[in-house]
Design an enzyme around this catalytic site. Structure first.
Site, PDB file in Angstrom:
ATOM      1  N   ARG A  11     -27.361 -15.011 -12.873  1.00 32.24           N
ATOM      2  CA  ARG A  11     -25.993 -14.774 -13.354  1.00 32.24           C
ATOM      3  C   ARG A  11     -25.245 -16.118 -13.430  1.00 32.24           C
ATOM      4  NH1 ARG A  11     -20.749 -15.640 -12.269  1.00 32.24           N
ATOM      5  NH2 ARG A  11     -21.075 -15.272 -10.051  1.00 32.24           N
ATOM      6  N   HIS A  71     -23.029  -7.942 -12.301  1.00 35.44           N
ATOM      7  CA  HIS A  71     -21.641  -8.424 -12.280  1.00 35.44           C
ATOM      8  C   HIS A  71     -20.874  -7.691 -13.361  1.00 35.44           C
ATOM      9  CE1 HIS A  71     -19.099 -12.046 -11.213  1.00 35.44           C
ATOM     10  NE2 HIS A  71     -19.869 -11.955 -10.139  1.00 35.44           N
ATOM     11  N   ARG A 131     -19.076  -4.598  -4.548  1.00 35.62           N
ATOM     12  CA  ARG A 131     -18.512  -5.836  -3.973  1.00 35.62           C
ATOM     13  C   ARG A 131     -17.318  -6.209  -4.840  1.00 35.62           C
ATOM     14  NH1 ARG A 131     -21.994 -10.614  -5.168  1.00 35.62           N
ATOM     15  NH2 ARG A 131     -20.389 -11.519  -6.489  1.00 35.62           N
ATOM     16  N   THR A 165     -13.718 -20.767  -6.488  1.00 36.73           N
ATOM     17  CA  THR A 165     -14.076 -20.857  -7.908  1.00 36.73           C
ATOM     18  C   THR A 165     -14.042 -22.287  -8.444  1.00 36.73           C
ATOM     19  OG1 THR A 165     -13.221 -18.624  -8.139  1.00 36.73           O
ATOM     20  CG2 THR A 165     -13.482 -19.865 -10.178  1.00 36.73           C
ATOM     21  N   HIS A 193     -18.761 -17.621  -2.053  1.00 35.82           N
ATOM     22  CA  HIS A 193     -19.243 -18.135  -3.344  1.00 35.82           C
ATOM     23  C   HIS A 193     -18.574 -19.494  -3.532  1.00 35.82           C
ATOM     24  CE1 HIS A 193     -20.924 -17.555  -7.432  1.00 35.82           C
ATOM     25  NE2 HIS A 193     -19.925 -18.369  -7.771  1.00 35.82           N
ATOM     26  N   HIS A 195     -18.360 -23.209  -5.186  1.00 39.80           N
ATOM     27  CA  HIS A 195     -18.787 -24.111  -6.273  1.00 39.80           C
ATOM     28  C   HIS A 195     -18.836 -25.541  -5.750  1.00 39.80           C
ATOM     29  CE1 HIS A 195     -19.548 -21.749  -9.850  1.00 39.80           C
ATOM     30  NE2 HIS A 195     -18.767 -20.839  -9.280  1.00 39.80           N
ATOM     31  N   HIS A 287     -39.499 -48.459   7.530  1.00 38.68           N
ATOM     32  CA  HIS A 287     -39.668 -47.004   7.455  1.00 38.68           C
ATOM     33  C   HIS A 287     -41.146 -46.610   7.367  1.00 38.68           C
ATOM     34  CE1 HIS A 287     -35.424 -45.511   6.406  1.00 38.68           C
ATOM     35  NE2 HIS A 287     -35.315 -46.762   6.819  1.00 38.68           N
TER      36      HIS A 287
HETATM   37  C1  HCA Z   1     -17.432 -16.305 -12.657  1.00 41.85           C
HETATM   38  C2  HCA Z   1     -16.587 -16.404 -11.410  1.00 41.85           C
HETATM   39  C3  HCA Z   1     -17.267 -16.606 -10.081  1.00 41.85           C
HETATM   40  C4  HCA Z   1     -17.515 -15.279  -9.386  1.00 41.85           C
HETATM   41  C5  HCA Z   1     -18.028 -15.381  -7.986  1.00 41.85           C
HETATM   42  C6  HCA Z   1     -18.455 -14.113  -7.316  1.00 41.85           C
HETATM   43  C7  HCA Z   1     -16.343 -17.514  -9.284  1.00 41.85           C
HETATM   44  O1  HCA Z   1     -18.247 -17.180 -12.948  1.00 41.85           O
HETATM   45  O2  HCA Z   1     -17.262 -15.333 -13.377  1.00 41.85           O
HETATM   46  O3  HCA Z   1     -18.580 -13.086  -7.940  1.00 41.85           O
HETATM   47  O4  HCA Z   1     -18.672 -14.162  -6.104  1.00 41.85           O
HETATM   48  O5  HCA Z   1     -16.715 -18.638  -8.992  1.00 41.85           O
HETATM   49  O6  HCA Z   1     -15.221 -17.096  -9.034  1.00 41.85           O
HETATM   50  O7  HCA Z   1     -18.508 -17.285 -10.231  1.00 41.85           O
END
Ligand code: HCA
Length: 463
Positions: A11, A71, A131, A165, A193, A195, A287
């Site tokens: 995804r 999703h 979720r 995000t 989640h 990034h 090393h």
């Molecule tokens: C996206 C948003 C998401 C969702 C994360 C999740 C984010 O790409 O649509 O569902 O846990 O970073 O908010 O990846």
């Protein structure tokens, strides 16, 4: 520790710029992830395209051990499609930050709560586990985030994904935020989640797990929108080695990483932790001396745990012990004086050249000792001559070939063949795999491989 790993390669990983998987590739990736034992596989959003729908449906029918998720935006047709695909759980995604509500979806907070409640109740009524992901949660005002999460939980969601995000968290800040949210909202499982926009995704995730969440989202090879999310291999090995959580089948980590590397065309940098070419290579004299005496001096864990091998790099930085080990590897015997001269020559050549291959070391040893050695060096250079189908535009095939890791240069040529590709691989097995893969490239009619025995530079130096 009750850690769970959710893999979202299919995804968020497919949201990586220029990455697309076929249905068959997705099925294979899901099977490989299941071999590792990941707890959940986020298989895609079925509303995005018919092939994504097809792949999710196929994966859901495989009866894997992992829970399979789809999703969806907070929209009924999306939730219906998730149901049709036969997944275990649907993710209902809705933004909660002020900036997203006001400038992206144009909704008030009250309207957002109503949409979240309505769609989660709808998914639950279809018999799906849910979720809820409050998108841009880490920039959402705390009281509203609590309101949105509680509305989702009351509507039937049993997991909340705390989404960073934009990847703007730092471990100490994220720890506090996760703890406060977990302590304030109704009882519920919490995913993270994160990034990787500042390279802190895994560190943030690990901090959030300490604060009370129990699931980290990862992608194979750290794929994902923009700069991705935590890398599966780094996450699993960090927990396995640093936290002694030996829950996953780490011996399959390289298999899925290499498969996704090929399928995505998104290549792993040499200095990538765990899966990168250099992760178990040692170069400087200090090393290599240490590692050859006791690998634990410079290795956090034994590379064979994940099916990898230690490499000793020989060049101008190298000390006596490493050169000796390389010569021994090729059964080349030398006395002390010859060894001294070989090292001296390696340092001279190393000063002039960027890379010293094993062929060079063997050649130097032959020159110094005046004895030829009947050995096959590691590393094969070859020219692959390719003919393309008449109706295919050669440049299109060339563009495709430039994405192959082992192809160093590609030329469009005249004559019997259309393309010449110069390649470097470690061994014949790798050469074989590469040729097999080339044959699957659309438009390639035939390949003819010529192994390079010796490469001569224009200044007369041979390589
Ligand atoms: C996206 C948003 C998401 C969702 C994360 C999740 C984010 O790409 O649509 O569902 O846990 O970073 O908010 O990846």
């Amino acid at each position: 520790m009750k850690l769970k790993i959710l893999d979202t390669t299919l995804r968020d990983g497919e949201q990586t710029p220029y990455v697309n998987f076929t249905v068959d590739e997705k099925v294979e990736i899901a099977k490989l992830l299941d071999k590792i034992g990941v707890d959940m596989i986020e298989a895609g959003d079925p509303s995005v395209s018919p092939k994504i729908y097809e792949a999710i449906k196929k994966i859901a029918s495989l009866n894997l051990n992992a829970e399979i998720l789809a999703h969806s935006l907070a929209k009924k047709p999306g939730i219906d499609k998730a149901k049709e695909c036969g997944v275990d759980r649907v993710v209902v995604l809705y933004p909660t930050s002020k900036i997203h509500l006001e400038t992206k979806v144009y909704k008030t907070e009250d309207e957002a709560i109503q949409i979240i409640e309505e769609h989660i109740k709808y998914a639950v009524s279809l018999g799906l586990k849910v979720r809820f992901t409050p998108e841009d949660a880490t920039r959402t005002e705390f009281d509203f985030l609590v309101r949105a999460c509680n509305a989702a939980i009351n509507a039937g969601a049993d997991r909340i994904s705390y989404a960073d995000t934009l990847g703007i968290m730092q471990p100490h800040i994220f720890y506090d935020k996760v703890k406060k949210l977990k302590d304030t909202i109704l009882p519920c499982e919490m995913d993270l989640h994160c990034h990787d926009d500042f390279g802190l995704a895994l560190a943030n995730g690990m901090a959030g797990i300490r604060a009370g969440a129990n699931c980290i989202h990862v992608c194979v090879n750290g794929l994902g929108e923009r700069t991705g999310v935590p890398d599966l291999a780094e996450t699993i090995m960090s927990y396995h080695i640093l936290e002694k959580l030996e829950k996953y089948n780490i011996e399959h980590i390289m298999e899925v990483s290499e498969y996704v590397e090929r399928a995505s065309g998104f290549f792993i940098p040499n200095n990538n932790p765990i899966t990168g070419l250099n992760a178990f290579s040692h170069k400087s004299g200090v090393h290599t001396d240490g590692v050859l005496k006791n690998p634990s001096t410079y290795e956090a864990f034994e590379p064979s745990l994940i099916g990898r091998e230690r490499t000793i790099i020989v060049d101008k930085y190298t000390g006596k012990r490493a050169v000796l080990s390389k010569l021994e590897h090729y059964d080349i015997e030398v006395n002390d004086e010859e060894l001294r001269k070989i090292i001296e020559e390696i340092k001279n050549v190393g000063d002039d050249r960027k890379i010293l291959h094993d062929t060079d070391i063997i050649e130097i040893a032959e020159k110094v000792t005046n004895r030829t050695s009947d050995v096959i060096p590691k590393g094969i250079n070859a020219l692959i001559l390719i003919s393309v189908e008449a109706e295919v535009y050669t440049t299109t095939v060339v563009r495709h070939l430039k994405n192959f890791k082992h192809i160093k240069s590609v030329f469009e040529i005249t004559g019997e063949h259309d393309i010449s590709a110069y390649i470097k691989v470690q061994n014949t097995a790798e050469l074989n795999t590469l040729i097999e893969e080339l044959r699957t490239v659309q438009g390639i009619k035939t390949t003819s491989t010529k192994i390079v025995l010796k490469k001569h530079e224009s200044n007369g130096k041979s390589k």
